[in-house]
Write a protein that holds these residues in place. Structure first.
Motif, PDB file in Angstrom:
ATOM      1  N   SER A   1     -22.506   5.463 -35.313  1.00  0.00           N
ATOM      2  CA  SER A   1     -21.276   4.600 -35.956  1.00  0.00           C
ATOM      3  C   SER A   1     -20.296   5.765 -36.370  1.00  0.00           C
ATOM      4  N   PHE A   2     -20.578   7.061 -36.828  1.00  0.00           N
ATOM      5  CA  PHE A   2     -19.769   7.910 -36.915  1.00  0.00           C
ATOM      6  C   PHE A   2     -19.105   8.568 -35.924  1.00  0.00           C
ATOM      7  N   ALA A   3     -19.829   8.831 -34.789  1.00  0.00           N
ATOM      8  CA  ALA A   3     -18.987   9.010 -33.464  1.00  0.00           C
ATOM      9  C   ALA A   3     -18.230   8.155 -32.940  1.00  0.00           C
ATOM     10  N   ARG A   4     -18.549   6.848 -32.989  1.00  0.00           N
ATOM     11  CA  ARG A   4     -17.618   5.847 -32.765  1.00  0.00           C
ATOM     12  C   ARG A   4     -16.326   6.036 -33.490  1.00  0.00           C
ATOM     13  N   ASN A   5     -16.209   6.293 -34.891  1.00  0.00           N
ATOM     14  CA  ASN A   5     -15.241   6.258 -35.744  1.00  0.00           C
ATOM     15  C   ASN A   5     -14.396   7.369 -34.996  1.00  0.00           C
ATOM     16  N   LEU A   6     -14.897   8.461 -34.722  1.00  0.00           N
ATOM     17  CA  LEU A   6     -14.333   9.766 -34.220  1.00  0.00           C
ATOM     18  C   LEU A   6     -13.371   9.360 -32.973  1.00  0.00           C
ATOM     19  N   LEU A   7     -14.184   8.773 -32.119  1.00  0.00           N
ATOM     20  CA  LEU A   7     -13.616   8.424 -30.718  1.00  0.00           C
ATOM     21  C   LEU A   7     -12.387   7.202 -31.032  1.00  0.00           C
ATOM     22  N   GLU A   8     -12.697   6.474 -31.735  1.00  0.00           N
ATOM     23  CA  GLU A   8     -11.637   5.521 -32.114  1.00  0.00           C
ATOM     24  C   GLU A   8     -10.251   5.947 -32.675  1.00  0.00           C
ATOM     25  N   ALA A   9     -10.529   6.971 -33.493  1.00  0.00           N
ATOM     26  CA  ALA A   9      -9.310   7.689 -34.124  1.00  0.00           C
ATOM     27  C   ALA A   9      -8.640   8.230 -33.178  1.00  0.00           C
ATOM     28  N   GLU A  10      -9.340   8.801 -32.091  1.00  0.00           N
ATOM     29  CA  GLU A  10      -8.496   9.460 -31.151  1.00  0.00           C
ATOM     30  C   GLU A  10      -8.001   8.696 -29.943  1.00  0.00           C
ATOM     31  N   GLY A  11      -8.011   7.132 -30.071  1.00  0.00           N
ATOM     32  CA  GLY A  11      -7.667   6.088 -29.124  1.00  0.00           C
ATOM     33  C   GLY A  11      -8.396   5.879 -27.771  1.00  0.00           C
ATOM     34  N   ILE A  12      -9.687   6.472 -28.092  1.00  0.00           N
ATOM     35  CA  ILE A  12     -10.861   6.252 -27.109  1.00  0.00           C
ATOM     36  C   ILE A  12     -11.419   4.826 -27.386  1.00  0.00           C
TER      37      ILE A  12
ATOM     38  N   LEU B   1     -23.770   5.316 -27.887  1.00  0.00           N
ATOM     39  CA  LEU B   1     -22.173   5.270 -27.880  1.00  0.00           C
ATOM     40  C   LEU B   1     -21.659   5.263 -26.423  1.00  0.00           C
ATOM     41  N   CYS B   2     -20.894   4.209 -25.994  1.00  0.00           N
ATOM     42  CA  CYS B   2     -20.357   4.168 -24.679  1.00  0.00           C
ATOM     43  C   CYS B   2     -18.846   4.093 -24.704  1.00  0.00           C
ATOM     44  N   ILE B   3     -18.142   4.607 -23.815  1.00  0.00           N
ATOM     45  CA  ILE B   3     -16.763   4.475 -23.764  1.00  0.00           C
ATOM     46  C   ILE B   3     -16.459   3.520 -22.547  1.00  0.00           C
TER      47      ILE B   3
ATOM     48  N   TRP C   1     -13.878  10.542 -20.335  1.00  0.00           N
ATOM     49  CA  TRP C   1     -15.203  10.930 -20.780  1.00  0.00           C
ATOM     50  C   TRP C   1     -15.326  12.259 -21.278  1.00  0.00           C
ATOM     51  N   GLU C   2     -14.637  13.254 -20.398  1.00  0.00           N
ATOM     52  CA  GLU C   2     -14.796  14.537 -21.016  1.00  0.00           C
ATOM     53  C   GLU C   2     -14.033  14.890 -22.370  1.00  0.00           C
ATOM     54  N   LYS C   3     -13.168  14.268 -22.661  1.00  0.00           N
ATOM     55  CA  LYS C   3     -12.486  14.256 -23.981  1.00  0.00           C
ATOM     56  C   LYS C   3     -13.193  13.783 -25.198  1.00  0.00           C
ATOM     57  N   ALA C   4     -14.010  12.688 -24.689  1.00  0.00           N
ATOM     58  CA  ALA C   4     -15.115  11.972 -25.572  1.00  0.00           C
ATOM     59  C   ALA C   4     -16.083  12.981 -25.915  1.00  0.00           C
ATOM     60  N   MET C   5     -16.777  13.474 -24.770  1.00  0.00           N
ATOM     61  CA  MET C   5     -17.924  14.451 -24.864  1.00  0.00           C
ATOM     62  C   MET C   5     -17.615  15.672 -25.884  1.00  0.00           C
ATOM     63  N   GLU C   6     -16.269  16.164 -25.732  1.00  0.00           N
ATOM     64  CA  GLU C   6     -15.862  17.285 -26.248  1.00  0.00           C
ATOM     65  C   GLU C   6     -15.858  17.116 -27.975  1.00  0.00           C
ATOM     66  N   LEU C   7     -15.393  15.734 -28.354  1.00  0.00           N
ATOM     67  CA  LEU C   7     -15.227  15.351 -29.655  1.00  0.00           C
ATOM     68  C   LEU C   7     -16.640  15.283 -30.291  1.00  0.00           C
TER      69      LEU C   7
END
Length: 108
Positions: A14-25, A54-56, A62-68
């Motif tokens: 869930s924390f990872a989801r929040n990170l990605l959503e904050a970056e617009g993913i 967690l899936c995008i 994908w690359e940006k998400a993996m980096e985050l």
């Protein structure tokens, strides 16, 4: 759709989801509720195939998400031992810099 992070702990996913959503993913958690099924399903023991994942939605991100995710979950602090908060004495995972209970900063 691509998987970017899997963990048996839904809180971490869930924390990872929040990170990605904050970056617009745009993303979602697959198997978000499988832990409520109990220790076995149809007579089979627990399997990691049921861990929250967690899936995008946009494979181009994908690359940006993996980096985050890698930045936040694959560092030495995350691998370190748990620590006790000096303010409330609560035990916290090694990856946390703030106490989850009272918000006090970690003292080295």
């Amino acid at each position: 759709m691509k998987q970017v992070f899997v963990d048996s702990d839904l809180t971490r996913v869930s924390f990872a989801r929040n990170l990605l959503e904050a970056e617009g993913i745009a993303c979602f958690i697959q198997n978000e509720n499988t832990r409520t099924l109990g220790p076995s399903i149809a007579g089979y023991s627990y399997t990691h195939l049921l861990d929250p994942a967690l899936c995008i939605l946009d494979d181009a991100q994908w690359e940006k998400a993996m980096e985050l995710v890698t930045t936040h979950f694959h560092n030495e602090a995350a691998e370190g031992p748990e620590w006790r908060c000096g303010s409330c004495q609560e035990t916290n995972p090694g990856a946390f810099d703030l106490c989850w209970n009272c918000g006090a900063e970690r003292v080295a």
